[in-house]
Structures are given as C-alpha cells and as structure tokens.
Design a protein around this motif. Structure first.
Motif, PDB file in Angstrom:
ATOM      1  N   GLU A 151       2.873 -55.303  10.643  1.00 52.58           N
ATOM      2  CA  GLU A 151       3.567 -55.162  11.921  1.00 52.58           C
ATOM      3  C   GLU A 151       3.469 -53.775  12.548  1.00 52.58           C
ATOM      4  OE1 GLU A 151       7.590 -56.549  12.006  1.00 52.58           O
ATOM      5  OE2 GLU A 151       7.225 -58.132  10.519  1.00 52.58           O
ATOM      6  N   TRP A 152       3.622 -52.748  11.742  1.00 50.41           N
ATOM      7  CA  TRP A 152       3.773 -51.413  12.323  1.00 50.41           C
ATOM      8  C   TRP A 152       2.436 -50.783  12.704  1.00 50.41           C
ATOM      9  CZ3 TRP A 152       6.257 -48.956   7.330  1.00 50.41           C
ATOM     10  CH2 TRP A 152       5.292 -48.795   6.336  1.00 50.41           C
ATOM     11  N   ASP A 153       2.517 -49.603  13.322  1.00 44.49           N
ATOM     12  CA  ASP A 153       1.315 -48.871  13.721  1.00 44.49           C
ATOM     13  C   ASP A 153       1.058 -47.662  12.831  1.00 44.49           C
ATOM     14  OD1 ASP A 153       3.385 -47.285  14.490  1.00 44.49           O
ATOM     15  OD2 ASP A 153       2.787 -47.095  16.602  1.00 44.49           O
ATOM     16  N   LEU A 154       1.715 -47.631  11.674  1.00 47.40           N
ATOM     17  CA  LEU A 154       1.496 -46.539  10.720  1.00 47.40           C
ATOM     18  C   LEU A 154       0.278 -46.885   9.863  1.00 47.40           C
ATOM     19  CD1 LEU A 154       5.213 -45.979   9.617  1.00 47.40           C
ATOM     20  CD2 LEU A 154       3.958 -44.870  11.479  1.00 47.40           C
ATOM     21  N   THR A 155      -0.887 -46.778  10.471  1.00 49.09           N
ATOM     22  CA  THR A 155      -2.104 -47.332   9.872  1.00 49.09           C
ATOM     23  C   THR A 155      -2.892 -46.334   9.033  1.00 49.09           C
ATOM     24  OG1 THR A 155      -3.234 -46.846  11.956  1.00 49.09           O
ATOM     25  CG2 THR A 155      -2.367 -49.085  11.658  1.00 49.09           C
ATOM     26  N   SER A 156      -2.346 -45.148   8.813  1.00 55.20           N
ATOM     27  CA  SER A 156      -3.049 -44.159   7.998  1.00 55.20           C
ATOM     28  C   SER A 156      -2.042 -43.376   7.176  1.00 55.20           C
ATOM     29  CB  SER A 156      -3.848 -43.188   8.878  1.00 55.20           C
ATOM     30  OG  SER A 156      -2.957 -42.358   9.625  1.00 55.20           O
ATOM     31  N   ARG A 157      -2.521 -42.709   6.145  1.00 57.63           N
ATOM     32  CA  ARG A 157      -1.663 -41.877   5.311  1.00 57.63           C
ATOM     33  C   ARG A 157      -1.049 -40.755   6.145  1.00 57.63           C
ATOM     34  NH1 ARG A 157       0.968 -42.723   0.906  1.00 57.63           N
ATOM     35  NH2 ARG A 157      -0.805 -44.016   0.331  1.00 57.63           N
ATOM     36  N   THR A 158      -1.817 -40.207   7.068  1.00 58.57           N
ATOM     37  CA  THR A 158      -1.301 -39.130   7.919  1.00 58.57           C
ATOM     38  C   THR A 158      -0.106 -39.601   8.732  1.00 58.57           C
ATOM     39  OG1 THR A 158      -3.490 -38.118   8.057  1.00 58.57           O
ATOM     40  CG2 THR A 158      -1.885 -37.511   9.751  1.00 58.57           C
ATOM     41  N   LYS A 159      -0.229 -40.779   9.363  1.00 59.35           N
ATOM     42  CA  LYS A 159       0.870 -41.310  10.180  1.00 59.35           C
ATOM     43  C   LYS A 159       2.088 -41.622   9.316  1.00 59.35           C
ATOM     44  CE  LYS A 159      -1.857 -43.294  13.960  1.00 59.35           C
ATOM     45  NZ  LYS A 159      -2.203 -44.538  14.701  1.00 59.35           N
TER      46      LYS A 159
END
Length: 407
Positions: A151-159
């Motif tokens: 669901e979310w847009d936290l698609t990378s370790r950085t985010k």
C-alpha cells in the motif's frame, strides 16, 4: 478511507520495518494497534520489542509477547517431520512452518480484544504475505488484512529510514545503509537472502552463517548420539527424555558444533519468481535423517513408498501457505496413521557437516526387520528360495508377451 479498521493486531518483531509499520498504521489509519511478538526460538531478546512498542504509545494491555517454542515444535515442526517433508527435495521448510502459528495467534488475539484487522510486515514479492494471509482467512474469513508493503510509498530503505527519523523511531546503526542480506530465524532454522546472495554463481560469504560452524573447522573426532522415537516423534537424546523444543534445541547445539545443516538453494517461490537463499537447519537436518532411519525398520514397504509419494505434495502445501487447508489435514491424518509403530532408537555419527545413521533398533512389537529371513547363512526354513521362481515368472509374464510380439 473506506472500511477503516478501528483496531489492528500487528505481527511485530521490534525491528525497523515493523516499527515503521506500527507508526504508519497509527498515522495512515488512525486506529489502535495491538502488537504481537512470538518467541519461536529465534534466539533474540524480545523485551526490547516491548519497550519499543511502549515508546510508540502502545499500552501494556495491547502488547503481547508469547513464548510459543513448545507449541511450535510439538504441533507444527514434529507433524511436518513425520511426513519427511522437503520442498523441491531439499528445503526443510523452516520459515514456512512458522507462519501458520503466528497467523493463528494473531487471529486469536484479534477475537479476544475485538480487533477487526490484522497486519504483517511481509513484502509484496515474497511467499510470507501469502502464508500469513491464507492463515488469516482460513481462521476468520471476514477479517480485514492490511499489508503495508503493498500500500505505502516507502519503496526503498532510504525512504523507510527517513520516515523513521521523521517520527522519532530509533534506527539501528547497522541499518543506516543497505544491509548485506536479510535473515529470518526460529528454533528450526535461520534463512538468509538478498543482496550478497542474489548472484547464484557467487559462493555464500562466511559471515552469512550464524547457526553452524564451518564444517572444515569442526572437530576432527566424530561424535555419536542416539535419538529415541515414539510413534514418529523424538522423545530423548542419548537416553535423556526431552520436551519437543528442548530436543530440537539440543540437536541444534550438536549440529552447530559439527557444521551440519547448511543448504544453498535456488527455489521456486509460490508468487512465481526464483530466489536464492542460504538455509541453516542444524537440528532439523539431524532429526530428519534420524526419523528416516527409524522408519527403515518399522514402516511397511507399501506405507513407506506411499509416504514418499505424498511428501512432495505435503511439502508444497506448507511452502505455499495451505497449512489450514482440508487437503493438508487429510494428508496429515494418513501420515500420522503411518507413524503408530515408528518407535525405536537411532544411532548417528556426526562429523564435519554430515549426520549419518550408523545403527537403528526397535522392540519386536514394532520391528519389521528379521535377521532370520534376510540372512545369507542357513535360514532354517524361514524363507524358501524356490518360491522366488514363481514370483519372478508371474512378474515377467507381461514382459515375455511383449518380447514375443516385438520378435
């Protein structure tokens, strides 16, 4: 947001990912969060998970940390081991078999506290999302499932780290960057995958291993042990009675010392892709070999061969998340029936990465092996070798008919 849940039970490890999920559920859905942390023998201190949950505003009555080691081994690992289940002929299903128990307890807690949703931290690329959610729906067909990674847009370790820092979530120093690989652990195994393991041509670095000593550095003297079985389940090591969890833990210690149970595997995930992982299953490997050893004495040929046909199907059901399916339960009933007389003792030799059966014995009430029948010496009439001629001719009849037709 439609169908917004009011109360969610989150499978919570206390790590970065599930801590971010906890805060995300609070901010995105505005709901109460109940955390559930299962002690399945992963070897980590779990009280920090309690403190992290408390720091994020979760009241003590909504924090569940439960020791499920005995239930895990007795009700999940041992039934699976009775089947001699190996996914794709090699994998002892250490991650797969833990998911049904976690799902079950999440649903039980949801019912107890009146929660209308459950959540997990599995990604949208892996098998665990399937395993968790099939378990949820089997036990509560109307439960709402929240899978943040879908669901979310936290698609990378950085985010992910940026979100954590924005919400004052502690980020371990070793997570401030790309982790070299990810791990999952319980009393049965440790799995490692990703990053340094993604190229299947490259050998697994030594630092990936955590549960087994290097076989090359293992003791130069072999160690001999015995495992006692009753009705298909291990009950003692070297004559010492042990509970299921204690027995597996003891075998883990032995396997670690002798470097037993490493598996480098490229497997076919249920979601369709191939993945490369490193599995360490020290105690489970010894146990699996020993169980097959006692079956050699006590299991009838027809039953043994049928079990070998059923085992791949059983293993695939567990791998794909169908523990609570009727077909798995049907197979389990047949397998458990076959184990009624699987009782006796196996002696094993542990040496530099290998566990070998070197002896097995069973009381006459369970033993199908007869020295009198199999001996090359005078068998005193126990077996009339002349009977073999008719047996061979009857079995050769169709082959002889085919041979004449070809002629």
């Amino acid at each position: 947001m439609t169908d917004t849940p009011k109360k969610v039970v989150l499978a919570y490890s206390g790590g970065l990912d599930t801590s971010v999920i906890l805060k995300w559920l609070q901010t995105e859905y505005g709901c109460e969060v109940i955390t559930f942390t299962a002690d399945l023998g992963q070897g980590e201190e779990l009280e920090p998970a309690r403190r992290k949950a408390e720091a994020m505003g979760i009241p003590d009555k909504h924090i569940f940390i439960e020791d499920l080691r005995e239930e895990f081994v007795a009700d999940y690992v041992f039934p699976m081991m009775r089947a001699n289940a190996l996914y794709e002929g090699l994998y002892l299903l250490g991650t797969s078999i833990a998911r049904p128990l976690i799902s079950k307890r999440q649903i039980e807690i949801a019912h107890k506290l009146g929660a209308d949703a459950v959540s997990h931290g599995a990604t949208g690329k892996g098998n665990d999302q399937v395993r968790f959610e099939l378990g949820y729906y089997a036990l509560d067909p109307d439960i709402k499932v929240i899978a943040p990674w879908r669901e979310w847009d936290l698609t990378s370790r950085t985010k992910l780290i940026e979100f954590a820092e924005q919400h004052q979530i502690a980020v371990p120093k070793d997570k401030r960057g790309e982790a070299p690989f990810s791990t999952d652990a319980n009393l049965l195994h440790t799995s490692s995958e990703g990053k340094v393991l993604e190229d299947p041509w490259e050998e697994t670095p030594d630092y990936v291993y955590s549960r087994t000593d290097n076989p090359e550095d293992a003791p130069d003297t072999p160690e001999y042990i015995t495992i006692d079985f009753e009705h298909g389940d291990g009950v003692a090591i070297n004559g010492e009675p042990l509970s299921p969890a204690d027995l597996l833990a003891k075998l883990n210690d032995l396997g670690k010392t002798h470097g037993i149970g490493r598996l480098d595997l490229v497997e076919n995930r249920f979601v369709g892709m191939k993945s490369r992982g490193m599995y360490e299953t020290p105690g489970g490997t010894i146990y699996h070999i020993a169980h097959r050893g006692i079956e050699q004495l006590t299991l009838d040929r027809g039953a043994a061969h049928l079990k070998d046909e059923l085992a791949p199907r059983y293993a695939e059901l567990i791998y794909n998340g169908f523990w609570f399916s009727p077909e798995r339960e049907m197979l389990q009933a047949a397998i458990d029936h076959s184990q009624r007389n699987v009782t006796g003792t196996v002696r094993l030799k542990l040496y530099k990465g290998l566990a070998q059966v070197v002896g097995r014995k069973a009381d006459v009430a369970f033993n199908l092996y007869s020295e009198d029948v199999v001996t090359f010496e005078d068998d005193a009439g126990s077996y009339d070798q002349r009977d073999a001629e008719g047996f061979i001719k009857l079995n050769a009849l169709r082959l002889r008919l085919l041979g004449r037709r070809k002629g």
